[in-house]
Design an enzyme around this catalytic site. Sequence first.
Site: not given
Length: 351
Positions: A178, A237, A239, A268, A300
């Site tokens: 992160d 999950t 983007r 998408e 999604h």
Amino acid sequence: MKTIKLAIFDSKPYDREFFDKVNRESGFNYSLHYFPSHLTVDTAPLTAGFDAVCAFVNDTVDSDVTSILYNNGVRLIALRCAGYNNVDLKAVFNKIHVVRVPAYSPHAVAEHAIALIMTLNRKTHRAYFRTRDANFTLNGLLGFDMFEKTAGIIGTGKIGKIAISILRGFGMNVLAYDKYPDDTFAKESGCTYTDLATLYNKSDIISLHCPLTPENVHMINSSTIDTMKDGVMIINTGRGKLIKTQDLIDGLKKHKIGAAGLDVYEEESDYFFEDFSVNSIGDDTLARLLTFPNVLITSHQAFFTREALDNIAQTTFENISLYFNGRQMPNEICYRCMEGKCPKNENGRCF
Ligand code: NAI
């Protein structure tokens, strides 16, 4: 007080069900108008006479759409999602306030990521069809114990942390990356923060839980895939544009990538949430992805639980109420917030 008129774009029957219910039961009493189409430059003129617009992940708020909404008198865009990569935050600044739903059910998304992992690993998506066809063979269904394997989690915010806790429950080793590591969480959960290169190199499963920003577009590409373990499973999950899809396909073709679970896809917006079962898919990349037995695409849907839809409607309506009552808006975002340096004005708003 005047009834607030809300234009809800890209709306589906389930949006209507939960928005109507919360509007009624929580006493907001907004006037709700559902538009099934995406918000685009072509549909933006429909907002004439509305006080606020409610948009979702595949609606577009660029500078052209902003101008139309602004000229129509719209001063609030209420996103019914956490991500805001589809909004040009610089274009809307000083014109239209943008609020979002920062968290509605991180559990829903984390649990869906785990569902993708479990399905791809134990191939239940294939077993389901096989046994229904009275084929009880096991060839091709071999999986692996998750116990003591290594998962790499990119992005340890609300969703990433829950995913880590679940994976630790399986007895997995978890490497995490992160931009802003949370050392307290690492100690409590038993995960280990590391650099991206090490995470790529050592993980059996890599799951993406960071937002899409200009700096991480296509972070999963042929160069990073080359550094991964042979047979790595990639789960997205987050983007779609975090992954360069053509490079993912090349990795699958070379068997470098063992499996891919995708709840998001970079193109998408033309397909997800719509029914193409009687049309052909014009997108060759998506069509190719769908040919792999070890690729699982969901549309999604990671957020899609009752609890999440209820929370989304509730928070969206609260955000709207705060705006029209001149109150502080904790869920407002602007491009300066994203850089961590929004001074907020005397009303606690971004401008
Ligand atoms: P969050 O804001 O709680 O956590 C995001 C984390 O990513 C933060 O810890 C942040 O420091 C980190 N981060 C930011 N830039 C990074 C980078 N370049 N590399 C690594 N880490 C970075 O967000 P939350 O709620 O956990 O959601 C994560 C993402 O999941 C959202 O941004 C959204 O794109 C996606 N999402 C997908 C849904 C779905 O239905 N598929 C539903 C909800 C969210």
